[in-house]
Design a protein around this motif. Sequence first.
Motif, mmCIF file in Angstrom:
data_model
loop_
_atom_site.group_PDB
_atom_site.id
_atom_site.type_symbol
_atom_site.label_atom_id
_atom_site.label_comp_id
_atom_site.label_asym_id
_atom_site.label_seq_id
_atom_site.Cartn_x
_atom_site.Cartn_y
_atom_site.Cartn_z
ATOM 1 N N GLY A 90 0.857 -1.186 0.059
ATOM 2 C CA GLY A 90 -0.029 -0.027 0.062
ATOM 3 C C GLY A 90 0.830 1.230 -0.098
ATOM 4 N N PRO A 93 -0.543 7.270 2.442
ATOM 5 C CA PRO A 93 0.258 8.050 3.570
ATOM 6 C C PRO A 93 1.188 7.188 4.475
ATOM 7 C CG PRO A 93 -2.030 8.862 3.602
ATOM 8 C CD PRO A 93 -1.985 7.916 2.784
ATOM 9 N N ALA A 94 0.527 6.064 5.114
ATOM 10 C CA ALA A 94 1.211 4.970 5.910
ATOM 11 C C ALA A 94 2.299 4.498 5.321
ATOM 12 C CB ALA A 94 0.236 4.086 6.541
ATOM 13 N N ILE A 112 4.525 -2.248 -2.633
ATOM 14 C CA ILE A 112 3.884 -2.730 -3.782
ATOM 15 C C ILE A 112 2.331 -2.045 -3.622
ATOM 16 C CG2 ILE A 112 4.954 -4.937 -4.116
ATOM 17 C CD1 ILE A 112 2.691 -6.088 -2.667
ATOM 18 N N ARG A 114 -1.509 -1.748 -5.509
ATOM 19 C CA ARG A 114 -2.551 -2.188 -6.630
ATOM 20 C C ARG A 114 -2.706 -1.390 -7.644
ATOM 21 N NH1 ARG A 114 -7.404 -3.851 -3.145
ATOM 22 N NH2 ARG A 114 -8.085 -4.866 -5.071
ATOM 23 N N GLY A 115 -2.872 -0.099 -7.237
ATOM 24 C CA GLY A 115 -3.208 0.925 -8.271
ATOM 25 C C GLY A 115 -1.988 1.672 -8.840
ATOM 26 N N ALA A 147 -5.905 6.966 -0.218
ATOM 27 C CA ALA A 147 -7.078 7.629 -0.371
ATOM 28 C C ALA A 147 -6.777 9.012 -0.091
ATOM 29 C CB ALA A 147 -8.144 7.025 0.758
ATOM 30 N N SER A 151 -7.800 14.204 -2.369
ATOM 31 C CA SER A 151 -8.541 14.936 -1.188
ATOM 32 C C SER A 151 -8.388 16.323 -0.967
ATOM 33 C CB SER A 151 -8.223 13.975 -0.043
ATOM 34 O OG SER A 151 -7.076 14.707 0.670
ATOM 35 N N LEU A 218 -1.047 -7.454 -3.766
ATOM 36 C CA LEU A 218 -1.369 -8.398 -2.790
ATOM 37 C C LEU A 218 -2.349 -9.550 -2.892
ATOM 38 C CD1 LEU A 218 0.622 -9.663 -0.181
ATOM 39 C CD2 LEU A 218 -1.421 -8.624 0.879
ATOM 40 N N ALA A 247 -0.532 -1.845 4.822
ATOM 41 C CA ALA A 247 -1.116 -0.590 4.917
ATOM 42 C C ALA A 247 -2.023 -0.373 4.038
ATOM 43 C CB ALA A 247 0.017 0.499 5.071
ATOM 44 N N THR A 248 -2.964 -1.317 3.793
ATOM 45 C CA THR A 248 -3.946 -1.537 2.639
ATOM 46 C C THR A 248 -4.971 -0.516 2.687
ATOM 47 O OG1 THR A 248 -4.558 -3.499 3.636
ATOM 48 C CG2 THR A 248 -3.147 -3.372 1.701
ATOM 49 N N GLY A 249 -5.293 0.136 3.710
ATOM 50 C CA GLY A 249 -6.515 1.204 3.920
ATOM 51 C C GLY A 249 -7.868 0.388 4.235
ATOM 52 N N ASN A 338 -17.519 10.840 -0.994
ATOM 53 C CA ASN A 338 -16.515 11.601 -0.022
ATOM 54 C C ASN A 338 -16.359 13.173 -0.525
ATOM 55 O OD1 ASN A 338 -14.099 12.086 1.521
ATOM 56 N ND2 ASN A 338 -13.963 9.792 1.847
ATOM 57 N N ALA A 495 -1.714 1.349 10.147
ATOM 58 C CA ALA A 495 -2.702 2.578 9.901
ATOM 59 C C ALA A 495 -4.171 2.459 9.736
ATOM 60 C CB ALA A 495 -2.117 3.330 8.795
ATOM 61 N N ILE A 504 -4.878 11.533 6.990
ATOM 62 C CA ILE A 504 -3.626 11.390 6.396
ATOM 63 C C ILE A 504 -2.713 11.351 7.339
ATOM 64 C CG2 ILE A 504 -2.202 12.724 4.994
ATOM 65 C CD1 ILE A 504 -4.682 13.561 3.429
ATOM 66 N N ALA A 507 -2.426 8.466 9.770
ATOM 67 C CA ALA A 507 -1.945 7.195 9.027
ATOM 68 C C ALA A 507 -0.517 7.318 8.746
ATOM 69 C CB ALA A 507 -2.521 7.054 7.619
HETATM 70 C C1 LIG Z 1 -11.872 11.457 -1.407
HETATM 71 C C2 LIG Z 1 -11.407 11.581 0.053
HETATM 72 C C3 LIG Z 1 -10.929 12.663 0.933
HETATM 73 C C4 LIG Z 1 -10.231 12.459 1.906
HETATM 74 N N1 LIG Z 1 -9.916 13.801 2.584
HETATM 75 C C5 LIG Z 1 -9.016 13.735 3.501
HETATM 76 C C6 LIG Z 1 -8.713 14.820 4.144
HETATM 77 O O1 LIG Z 1 -8.908 15.972 3.677
HETATM 78 N N2 LIG Z 1 -7.749 14.694 5.426
HETATM 79 C C7 LIG Z 1 -7.788 13.459 5.856
HETATM 80 O O2 LIG Z 1 -6.839 13.421 6.925
HETATM 81 N N3 LIG Z 1 -8.075 12.427 5.373
HETATM 82 C C8 LIG Z 1 -8.711 12.335 4.257
HETATM 83 N N4 LIG Z 1 -9.234 11.189 3.831
HETATM 84 C C9 LIG Z 1 -8.782 9.992 4.401
HETATM 85 C C10 LIG Z 1 -7.330 9.606 3.979
HETATM 86 O O3 LIG Z 1 -7.125 9.692 2.986
HETATM 87 C C11 LIG Z 1 -7.182 8.235 4.839
HETATM 88 O O4 LIG Z 1 -7.328 8.348 6.199
HETATM 89 C C12 LIG Z 1 -5.709 7.896 4.607
HETATM 90 O O5 LIG Z 1 -5.199 7.980 3.360
HETATM 91 C C13 LIG Z 1 -5.415 6.421 5.112
HETATM 92 O O6 LIG Z 1 -4.166 5.996 5.014
HETATM 93 P P1 LIG Z 1 -3.712 4.479 4.787
HETATM 94 O O7 LIG Z 1 -2.080 4.640 4.321
HETATM 95 O O8 LIG Z 1 -3.856 4.151 5.944
HETATM 96 O O9 LIG Z 1 -4.604 4.066 3.748
HETATM 97 P P2 LIG Z 1 -4.831 4.348 2.073
HETATM 98 O O10 LIG Z 1 -4.465 5.920 1.975
HETATM 99 O O11 LIG Z 1 -6.316 4.006 2.010
HETATM 100 O O12 LIG Z 1 -3.701 3.460 1.218
HETATM 101 C C14 LIG Z 1 -3.922 2.170 0.984
HETATM 102 C C15 LIG Z 1 -3.147 1.702 0.057
HETATM 103 O O13 LIG Z 1 -3.321 0.498 -0.157
HETATM 104 C C16 LIG Z 1 -3.266 -0.070 -1.581
HETATM 105 N N5 LIG Z 1 -3.828 -1.493 -1.566
HETATM 106 C C17 LIG Z 1 -5.096 -1.812 -1.029
HETATM 107 N N6 LIG Z 1 -5.048 -3.172 -1.145
HETATM 108 C C18 LIG Z 1 -3.865 -3.553 -1.837
HETATM 109 C C19 LIG Z 1 -3.305 -4.822 -2.229
HETATM 110 N N7 LIG Z 1 -3.935 -6.158 -2.160
HETATM 111 N N8 LIG Z 1 -2.143 -4.928 -2.632
HETATM 112 C C20 LIG Z 1 -1.339 -3.658 -2.703
HETATM 113 N N9 LIG Z 1 -1.987 -2.360 -2.520
HETATM 114 C C21 LIG Z 1 -2.906 -2.421 -1.975
HETATM 115 C C22 LIG Z 1 -4.614 0.943 -1.959
HETATM 116 O O14 LIG Z 1 -4.571 1.133 -3.454
HETATM 117 C C23 LIG Z 1 -3.926 2.265 -1.271
HETATM 118 O O15 LIG Z 1 -3.451 2.955 -2.185
HETATM 119 C C24 LIG Z 1 -9.911 11.345 2.566
HETATM 120 C C25 LIG Z 1 -10.367 10.072 1.862
HETATM 121 C C26 LIG Z 1 -11.012 10.058 0.597
HETATM 122 C C27 LIG Z 1 -11.241 8.942 -0.004
#
Ligand SMILES: Cc1cc2nc3c(=O)[nH]c(=O)nc-3n(C[C@H](O)[C@H](O)[C@H](O)COP(=O)(O)OP(=O)(O)OC[C@H]3O[C@@H](n4cnc5c(N)ncnc54)[C@H](O)[C@@H]3O)c2cc1C
Length: 524
Positions: A90, A93-94, A112, A114-115, A147, A151, A218, A247-249, A338, A495, A504, A507
């Motif tokens: 993933g 941000p994490a 790695i 997916r996108g 995600a 944003s 993955l 860290a797949t969200g 969102n 995260a 963000i 995470a």
């Molecule tokens: C439209 C929108 C607006 C937002 N606005 C804000 C904001 O203004 N401020 C704020 O703090 N938060 C905002 N958020 C929330 C914020 O984006 C998330 O809280 C934050 O990105 C979480 O980070 P993360 O790294 O845990 O997961 P994510 O950002 O969700 O990243 C996870 C990544 O893992 C990848 N992944 C998933 N499964 C797999 C797999 N099987 N193999 C490989 N890769 C994989 C995904 O493609 C993704 O890129 C917003 C979200 C959205 C959708």
Amino acid sequence: MQQKIVLKLLPSEAANDAIIKKHIAAAAGKKVASVSGYNISRQSIDARGQKVHINLHINAFIDEPFVVTPSIDFKFKNVSNASKRVLIVGAGPAGLFAALKLIEAGIQPIIIERGKDVRARRRDLAILNKEGIVNPESNYCFGEGGAGTYSDGKLYTRSNKRGDINRILQLFIHFGAPENIGYDAHPHIGTNKLPHIITAMRQSIIDCGGQVLFETKLTDLHIEKDNITHINAASGEKIKADAYILATGHSARDIFNLLYHKNILIEAKPFALGVRIEHPQSLIDSIQYHCMVRDEFLPPASYSLVQQVNEKGVFSFCMCPGGIIAPAATNPGELVVNGWSPSKRNNPFANSGMVVQVEMEDVIKNSSLKIQHSPLAMMAFQQAVEQKAFNAGGGNFVAPAQRVVDFVNNKISPSLPDNSYLPGLNSADLRTVLPPFIHQALAGALKAIGKKLKGYYTNDAILVATESRTSSPVRIPRDSETLNHPQSKNLYPCAEGAGYAGGIVSAAMDGERVASVIAKKLIS
Ligand SMILES: Cc1cc2nc3c(=O)[nH]c(=O)nc-3n(C[C@H](O)[C@H](O)[C@H](O)COP(=O)(O)OP(=O)(O)OC[C@H]3O[C@@H](n4cnc5c(N)ncnc54)[C@H](O)[C@@H]3O)c2cc1C
């Protein structure tokens, strides 16, 4: 001499360097010529009184040369030939902040994702907005930057005990974010600027010898004797590492399904679900700033609301002043909304999630969904509501919507006002989408909020369904100190997707925290 001074200024004064220096001189009892410069450590808006003020916390340089506050000197190492490597699943941000932290520690990260990279991802978002077709691997949730890329880029968090917020903000600045995020009380970056910053982070990771592999998903992981031996990617690739950060969200349902079917411990987690509410921005400005027209020196107004209704918590979520409601689904046939804003927040609408806390007992009681107690129960509930929203919209990510007063009075809106949602809206009775306990809590909250914020409860505002990806509906457990999963010593749930962050900055902080623990273990 350096002196810490707090100034309370009118917005036009706070935007004028000469006037700020005049006020510093007056506060210090000196002549203006004695003030060589100043650094702002915090800037906030005080809109409590009839007149809106800007509070500036300043470190002023008086009768001595001015020095800009030095930025943190990040020391990224060359890890091309590092003896240890960590696989990060993933690139949100994490994942990105974990990779940078590992590089500082001399460990090679392999991300790695997916996108696609930010540029290619933008094309998929255009197709989603214009043609109503979602790419399940490249959308508002999946792709480089995670995600948070497209944003509002709000960087405000209350999680100040979970890590070093200032370090995260300084890293954003290091990679190109505007310096004011370092002192603004409610910093934000904006959708137009975030992709450049994310690209610079990726480039830095690669330049240091890390790897970033896009369109690499993955699909399986293998545990032997308490350790992951390797993972499989959809491409057939087999990847081995010393540790694995997951860290797949919050939207990676296939990951939750994979863990569940491999008997890797996960738990159902409360989350929040509701709608996105959109008002004209000018209305929110006049409510918050007590004016007919917003002062040109003030930013578009925001809000943060909490209301208790029959012991249910209802709250605003991810408010986007001057923003756009976005189709944030990750699968066909499911409607999720969102919001985002450009850096200037200069669109004519103000949108925000308005959501209700959902507990396991709510889901079990909601017999119409026939959901049993299971680690995936909350996720199934979330998905079922998203599918109802898709059907109520009529397809192609057209979203069901209702004017606010009509929603409370259970009346289908004969027409809908101009709005920001590009795939289009369909006037609908949102009772066909939202479970009754959510509908009732939202209706009660909107009326109650309208009494406190005069003008907020109006048919000029609309509700768009459904705001459902507020946080993860699943928790992936981990030890509170070693941070690894109870069934694997080298698997690190991280995260938002694992239930340890929301937003963000939190995470990013969790990514750093996990990376620090791994570095300590691998290097000791
Ligand atoms: C439209 C929108 C607006 C937002 N606005 C804000 C904001 O203004 N401020 C704020 O703090 N938060 C905002 N958020 C929330 C914020 O984006 C998330 O809280 C934050 O990105 C979480 O980070 P993360 O790294 O845990 O997961 P994510 O950002 O969700 O990243 C996870 C990544 O893992 C990848 N992944 C998933 N499964 C797999 C797999 N099987 N193999 C490989 N890769 C994989 C995904 O493609 C993704 O890129 C917003 C979200 C959205 C959708």
